[in-house]
Every structure is written in structure tokens, then in C-alpha cells.
Scaffold this motif. Structure first.
Motif, mmCIF file in Angstrom:
data_model
loop_
_atom_site.group_PDB
_atom_site.id
_atom_site.type_symbol
_atom_site.label_atom_id
_atom_site.label_comp_id
_atom_site.label_asym_id
_atom_site.label_seq_id
_atom_site.Cartn_x
_atom_site.Cartn_y
_atom_site.Cartn_z
ATOM 1 N N GLU A 172 52.685 -19.574 -162.358
ATOM 2 C CA GLU A 172 54.088 -19.252 -162.618
ATOM 3 C C GLU A 172 54.662 -20.170 -163.692
ATOM 4 O OE1 GLU A 172 57.892 -18.078 -159.861
ATOM 5 O OE2 GLU A 172 56.838 -19.937 -159.370
ATOM 6 N N LYS A 174 53.666 -12.010 -158.207
ATOM 7 C CA LYS A 174 52.777 -12.694 -157.272
ATOM 8 C C LYS A 174 51.823 -11.708 -156.609
ATOM 9 C CE LYS A 174 52.808 -16.222 -153.651
ATOM 10 N NZ LYS A 174 53.669 -17.041 -152.748
ATOM 11 N N TYR A 197 49.026 -11.157 -159.001
ATOM 12 C CA TYR A 197 48.228 -12.380 -159.089
ATOM 13 C C TYR A 197 47.351 -12.564 -157.855
ATOM 14 C CZ TYR A 197 47.153 -17.342 -159.740
ATOM 15 O OH TYR A 197 46.504 -18.544 -159.892
ATOM 16 N N SER A 198 47.777 -12.034 -156.714
ATOM 17 C CA SER A 198 47.022 -12.202 -155.467
ATOM 18 C C SER A 198 45.874 -11.214 -155.333
ATOM 19 C CB SER A 198 47.959 -12.036 -154.264
ATOM 20 O OG SER A 198 48.358 -10.672 -154.115
ATOM 21 N N TRP A 233 49.234 -20.278 -157.523
ATOM 22 C CA TRP A 233 50.406 -19.505 -157.915
ATOM 23 C C TRP A 233 51.433 -20.355 -158.644
ATOM 24 C CZ3 TRP A 233 52.833 -15.533 -159.445
ATOM 25 C CH2 TRP A 233 54.212 -15.460 -159.383
ATOM 26 N N ALA A 236 49.456 -11.574 -165.220
ATOM 27 C CA ALA A 236 48.762 -11.816 -163.958
ATOM 28 C C ALA A 236 47.457 -11.030 -163.904
ATOM 29 C CB ALA A 236 49.663 -11.452 -162.783
#
Length: 767
Positions: free
Chosen positions: A520, A455, A458-459, A516, A503
Motif C-alpha cells: 500500500e 486489498k 492483492y490477496s 499489504w 495489485a
């Protein structure tokens, strides 16, 4: 990572409207495409690809011919049985954005339109993903029972990349990876639409590319005795075989067993051609003037003091004040420029021990002659001079963000990595430099993964560095970096890279951070594809438990399984779980102190992370009596660099105040610092309390005058958990934190006996 009223109805409506939207693939596993296409319109029906499928290159599309090999390879791995008559057509369309494509899949026809061969490659990559695991199974696993056809769902896609530079970097100096494996890396990069492969070919630990002018660089500089990093890998391999150093990279030289390897220029030409056939450009890095011990140990005259080896913080660098240095560098880069067709050469220029240039007569003379005021400007002098030489070879210079030190020309490209220098991207863009974003906080795949790592990548927002709209135009791309000090094997490399690479692919091509949950879900759909490719990816975390658990009378071990098809196994005798260990099928009751070791296993026998869960029996800790209790914690701030919280000195104290919550300073007063939050935690009820402490860098939590969580040291963001039995009331609390530079992460969550895990808040703390 991660109101119940009318929840089912809400979910139903969301899924319905997603199916109608142009991004319906986010809710439909049929279109689990990574990176997410810019525009996708679902359609009904399927296209059946078989040996009867015709593949046609339009008359105007000869420049797209290399993509035909990718399409024909699909049919080559299918049974030669008659299938439906259908057609795949590849067309040239100059109106499409470079590297963009359109893809139309109907029942009887697939049409790809692209303006470049790269765009055609990415269309094929999308097709392969929609085909699923069969294309890998047919080739690698099921030769005796090949599939006769592969089904592709009908769809219309319009797609183009967000950034022109979508890179993966691999350090082959610290630990070596052979050509066979580099080709596998290239295949996987192409599958996820990466287009730049940055090879870190030289460093202190080894010189990996043949230079004909200086054959000793690979004859001797490519081989080494075991070093401290190797020793650490060997120690870790006792509990994790993925850390074992492959025997194939050892060689006996003069009676000594040496580690290493290198690529001849002919071998590298073959790799470059292979990468080009997949739409990928290889960018070489020869790191200068620092990180050159593999050369300076052989040629000590290249340094200011006539010796190689280690200096104060880094290795002895090349001396920028000797013409012999530039003769060497230009000879090396002449061969590199001729070998690599890329328009870029990476000079490195990071972590240079500039103190080695102080009080050197040649350097003092050069500084007077050139009007240079500092050793930073000596670094700039070296970089500028090398850039001019690169330009004579038709090449552009890339350097790590240290090239800004002392000034840099506006034509150099900066690769930003030091998160503790957040002003660097803006500073470079203001001067007109192209910037490739690769900050360590998000993009360093050698940092240990945990439940929040995917995550985190991905952020990543490459524009978050206070850039204006004009300055954003100088951000040409992003890159994931793999430094291999503690990555000695192919399996360990894959474990560290996957699934984070997925990601990074989405952030580079489409955009991250928006969905997200949808991302995922798509990643989970890609795990069977990675299995079929033979990738040793990291499994999602097991959770539902606290690693340092306590009970008063009895406890319950609960484990959530993140994926269907996993088998959870455990031991209680201190040994690591194997395929023969007990299977966890339901919650376990704990009535005595015990240590569980738990791991998930895939059907192919690959094991995920091993979790150690300790159960300790405690009595409820009695509270202290406070006659006056005011809200907030005593906060102390120490603007110094520390390696551990135990090193914090009160003489370094710069500020004290009352803080309502757990936080790190918002104002930037130091790149490195430490903090202390001290006071009392209020337990609103008697029972077992759980705490989760996540930090980058180190942190230590003390509660009730006990060390509860030790997350100390310099490290990337890591979460540790623990429980404690508390009576209702006030309990002494202390949280220590050190920031070594760049991470700025400190988060504390708790779970009351009758509550859910959540962030601590101002209602809990007193002084």
C-alpha cells in the motif's frame, strides 16, 4: 482493510532490519517498485542520466536490440546539456531465466543482463519506475522547461516473473476503444510488466475486427442503436461525466445515429507491432458458439432455428450441427490466424444457450452419429472440432471454463472465471490442461471498487483451489479482466482499472498477500507517476465517518484524509461537490438533520468518489424484555437462487439450527442460496452504535424492527454503514443474505459507543 507497548521501538527496529534486507525497498520510498523485485540490494549513491549518457548494446546482444528504443527515448526527452560521462550497457546472458533480468546501477554505470528481449524490456520498466515522474512530465507536460538529467538510485536487482502469463483483458465489443487508446493501455501494461493483452473482439453488442470474407460483419455488425447498457451509462453521466459516451464513436448510417467502430486488419497489424515493441503479445478472442448476435442478426442461418436475437438466458448461439456453421467459423479463424502472430486464439465458448439445440432434427441426428448424450457434449463437440482446426493453423485454443462441460481435450488451455465452480481449476489440471486463473471475485475489474477492492486483488492466491504440487504446475498465469457494459469512456476505464492493476501485477510477477502495508505504501508512491501519465485512477477511500449517521443531542463529522495533497470539499444543499465547494478543514458539529456530500480532489482537479453522509436525529430505542435469553441466533438456510432478500420463500427452507456467530454455510450444498440470522442483539451500554455490513451478494440488516442497512441485490463485495441510538438491553435483530454464486462474502462489524470498530462475536447475540 486494515499493542501499543513499545510501539515506537518496534517500528524503528523493523525499519532498520528492512533496510538491511534484500527487500529494503519495501520500507524505502527510493525503491517503490511495482511489481516487487525478487531480490533487491540497496546501494549508496546515484546515477545521473543525461544527454551525455552513452547507451551500448554488447556485441553478443543483438536479439535485445528492440529494448534500445526504450532506453534512447529517455534521453530524447531531456535537455541537450552536457552531463557526466556515464554508460548504460545491455548484455545477453543465456544463464538468466526467460523474461528474467539483472540490473546493476552504480554511480557511473548501469548494466542490464537478460536472456531475452522481454527480460530487457522489464529491466527498462524497473529503471523507469526508479526515475520517477520526470520522464512523463518532460514528455507530456513540461516541454518548455525540460529536465537536463534524471537521477536514479544505485541498486542491484535480480528479478524474474512468477508466471509466464501476466494478462490484461479488454472487452471492446460492449463499448469501443480506439487504437490511440489501446496504445496507451499497452504502454501502461509494459510499465507494470504485463505481457499478454487479450482483446475480446466480438460479442452480441458489436463485431470489431475486419473479416474480408464477410465484410458485412464490420460494415453493419460493428454499429448499433443505443441499448439498455448505453441508456444506463447516459443516466449515470448526469452525476458523473465519466459515464458519458464519447461522440467520436457515433456515426450516421442511413439517416440513423449509430454507435460503434472496428479495426481494419492493417490497423490491427500496426497495433500488434506496437505491442511487440513493448514486449507484449496480443491474443484475439472471437467468442463462439454463444455471444454471436452481432453475426447472427446478419446471418440468421447460422443458428438452429434460423433466427438471431435473444433466447432463454443468452443470445441464440451458432448451431454446432450444421456444416455451414463450421464453414463460417473456419473462414473467420483462417483470417484471424493469419493476422495475429500469437500462438493462442481464444474461442470464448462461455454462456452458451444450449437449450436452443434441443429438439432440433440436425442436432439429434448428429448426437446419434457421434454418440453424444447431452447438449453439453454438443458444446464439447464444437470446441474439439474448432481446436483441431486451430491446430492446423499452428495455434493453441483457449476457452473460458465452460469448455470443461461435456469434456475437453488435454491440449486446450482453460481460462477459469466462474468462482461458483471452484472445482474447475483442479478438474482441468488433473486432466493436464494448462489453466489461466481469472476468477471474477478477484480479477474482474468491471466490478465496482470500494475501500476493500485493492486489498482483495492483492490477496489473490491462484493456488488456493485445493491443488496438489503437481497440479500447480499447470497454472500458467493470471489475468485481470475488463468487461465494458458500463465502461463507455477512457476515463471510466482507468478509474475501474487503477490502482487494482498494480495489485494484479504484483500477484502475477512476485506474489501477493505477504506485505499489504508495504505494498500500500508503494502504491501511494505511484500515484504521482499515474498523475504524470494522465491516468484517472481511483483515490483511496475517505473514512472516519458513517454514511447513515445519527445523533441525540449533537453529532461530530470527522473525515480522515488518506493522502497528503488532497483537498476535501463538501456541500449541504444536495449538489455534487466541485472545485468551488466549501473546504473541509476540521471536524463539523451537527445539531440538526442534514445531508453532506463529500469528495476529495487532486491538485489537477480530478474528483474522487462522492460520499453521501446523512445525519438523522433519534431518541434512544428502548429494548425488549426477555425472560429467558440463550446465546446464539436462529439460523435458517435456503438452497435456492434469489435476486433479492425479499424473494426468500419459507417453502424453500432446508435447514434450521442455532448459530453462535454470523456466518455463511461452510458445507457446499448449493451454488446459490440464502440465509437468515434472527434473534436479539445485546447493547451493553446506552449510546450510538455503528454497524458496517459487507457482502457479496445482497444483504439486509434489521435492528430494533427497523431497516438499518440495505445492501440488497446481486453485486460484488460492497460495504454499507449505518448508526442507531440504542438503550442498554436486548434489541430484535435480523440479518438476511443471498448468494448468487461465487462471492461467498458476509461480514458484519460494529462499534459500541465507547469502543472501536470490530467484528461482531458470540457475546452479542441471543435467542
Amino acid at each position: 482493510m486494515k499493542k501499543m507497548i513499545n510501539r515506537s521501538l518496534k517500528i524503528t527496529l523493523v525499519l532498520f532490519f528492512c533496510a538491511l534486507s534484500t527487500f529494503g525497498q519495501q520500507a524505502k520510498p527510493t525503491y517503490a517498485i511495482i511489481p516487487r523485485p525478487v531480490k533487491l540490494i540497496p546501494a549508496s549513491g546515484t546515477f545521473q542520466w543525461s544527454n551525455s549518457t552513452k547507451i551500448i548494446l554488447a556485441e553478443n546482444a543483438q536479439r535485445l536490440a528492440p529494448a534500445l528504443n526504450e532506453l534512447r527515448a529517455i534521453s530524447a526527452n531531456l535537455k541537450k546539456e552536457k552531463g557526466p560521462v556515464n554508460v548504460v550497457t545491455l548484455n545477453l546472458d543465456a544463464s538468466i531465466e526467460n523474461e528474467g533480468y539483472t540490473l546493476s546501477v552504480d554511480r557511473n554505470a548501469i548494466v542490464i543482463n537478460a536472456a531475452s528481449v522481454q527480460g530487457a524490456f522489464w529491466a527498462v520498466a524497473t529503471l523507469k519506475q526508479m526515475m520517477g515522474a520526470k520522464i512523463f512530465q518532460a514528455k507530456q507536460v513540461m516541454r518548455k522547461t525540460l529536465f537536463s538529467s534524471i537521477v536514479i538510485p544505485c541498486v542491484k536487482i535480480e528479478d524474474a516473473p512468477r508466471f509466464a502469463w501476466r494478462g490484461i483483458h479488454l472487452d471492446v465489443s460492449r463499448h469501443f476503444f480506439d487504437l490511440r487508446y489501446l496504445r496507451r493501455m499497452i504502454d501502461r501494461m509494459a510499465y507494470y510488466k504485463f505481457n499478454k493483452f487479450h482483446l475480446h473482439l466480438t460479442d452480441d453488442q458489436g463485431w470489431r475486427i475486419e473479416i474480408k470474407k464477410y465484410p458485412e460483419l464490420t460494415e453493419k455488425g460493428a454499429w448499433r442503436n443505443m441499448n439498455d447498457q448505453d441508456a444506463e451509462c447516459i443516466a449515470r453521466s448526469k452525476t458523473n461525466p465519466d459515464y458519458a459516451i464519447p461522440e467520436k464513436h457515433f456515426k450516421v448510417i442511413d439517416g440513423k445515429r449509430m454507435y460503434g467502430g472496428f479495426y481494419t486488419q492493417d490497423e490491427m497489424r500496426g497495433l500488434i507491432a506496437y505491442a511487440y515493441s513493448k514486449g507484449i503479445e496480443i491474443i484475439p478472442e472471437i467468442d463462439m458458439p454463444g455471444h454471436m448476435m452481432a453475426a447472427t442478426n446478419l446471418m440468421p442461418w447460422l443458428t438452429s432455428h434460423g433466427k438471431g436475437g435473444q433466447a432463454k438466458d443468452f443470445s441464440e448461439p451458432l448451431c454446432p450441427c450444421k456444416e455451414t456453421t463450421f464453414e463460417f467459423a473456419e473462414n473467420v479463424f483462417t483470417e484471424i490466424a493469419a493476422l495475429f502472430p500469437s500462438k493462442y486464439i481464444h474461442l470464448g465458448a462461455d454462456e452458451v444457450e444450449k437449450s436452443s439445440w434441443k429438439n432440433v432434427p440436425e442436432c439429434e441426428a448428429l448426437m446419434r452419429k457421434e454418440g453424444l448424450k447431452s447438449v453439453d457434449e454438443l458444446q464439447s463437440y464444437f470446441v474439439r472440432r474448432m481446436e483441431k482446426f486451430f491446430n492446423t493453423k499452428g495455434k493453441k485454443l483457449i476457452g473460458w471454463d465452460e469448455i470443461l462441460d461435456g469434456g475437453v481435450s488435454s491440449t486446450a488451455t482453460m481460462m477459469y472465471w466462474r468462482t461458483w465452480v471452484p472445482s474447475a481449476p483442479k478438474h482441468a489440471a488433473e486432466k493436464g490442461n494448462d489453466v489461466i486463473m481469472t476468477p471474477g471475485e478477484f480479477c474482474y475489474f468491471d466490478a465496482q471498487q470500494d475501500g476493500g477492492s485493492l486489498k482483495k486483488v492483492y490477496s489473490f492466491d491462484p493456488y488456493q483451489f485445493n491443488l496438489t504440487e503437481k497440479e500447480k504446475k499447470f497454472i500458467i498465469g493470471i489475468q485481470g479482466n475488463i468487461w465494458t457494459e458500463y465502461i463507455p469512456s477512457e476515463r471510466r476505464l482507468e478509474y475501474m482499472v487503477f490502482p487494482r492493476m498494480l495489485a494484479m501485477a504484483e500477484v502475477a510477477w512476485y506474489k501477493g498477500g505477504e506485505d499489504w502495508t508495504g505494498f500500500e505504501q508503494r502504491v501511494h508512491k505511484h500515484f504521482p507517476l499515474l498523475d504524470a501519465m494522465g491516468v484517472n485512477y481511483r483515490l483511496p477511500d475517505l473514512d472516519g465517518f458513517i454514511t447513515q449517521s445519527v445523533f441525540v443531542d449533537k453529532g461530530i463529522l470527522h473525515i480522515n484524509k488518506p493522502l497528503a495533497g488532497l483537498t476535501i470539499r463538501y456541500t449541504t444543499d444536495g449538489t455534487l461537490p466541485t472545485m468551488q465547494s466549501k473546504i473541509f478543514t476540521e471536524d463539523l458539529t451537527v445539531t440538526r438533520p442534514v445531508e453532506f456530500k463529500v469528495a476529495a480532489f487532486r491538485s489537477n482537479g480530478n474528483r474522487g468518489d462522492v460520499y453521501t453522509i446523512n445525519y438523522e436525529q433519534q431518541n434512544y430505542l428502548k429494548p425488549v424484555e426477555l425472560f429467558t435469553a440463550q446465546k446464539g441466533l436462529n439460523f435458517s438456510y435456503y438452497p435456492k437462487f434469489y435476486k433479492t432478500v425479499n424473494a426468500i420463500q419459507e417453502t424453500d427452507l432446508a435447514k434450521q439450527n442455532i448459530s453462535a456467530v454470523i456466518e455463511i454455510p461452510v458445507e457446499k450444498t448449493a451454488d446459490s442460496f440464502a440465509t437468515r440470522h434472527k434473534g436479539y442483539f445485546y447493547a451493553a451500554e446506552t449510546g450510538i452504535y455503528s454497524f458496517a455490513l459487507r457482502s457479496d451478494d445482497g444483504s439486509v440488516l434489521k435492528l430494533g424492527n427497523r431497516l438499518l442497512i440495505d445492501n440488497d441485490g446481486l453485486h460484488p463485495a460492497v460495504e454499507k454503514t449505518a448508526q442507531i441510538a440504542l438503550e442498554k438491553g436486548y434489541h430484535p435483530f435480523e440479518l438476511l443474505f443471498i448468494e448468487g454464486g461465487g462471492g461467498y462474502t458476509l461480514n458484519l462489524q460494529y462499534k459500541a459507543p465507547s469502543g472501536q470498530l470490530k467484528d461482531v462475536d458470540s457475546t452479542l447475540f441471543f435467542h
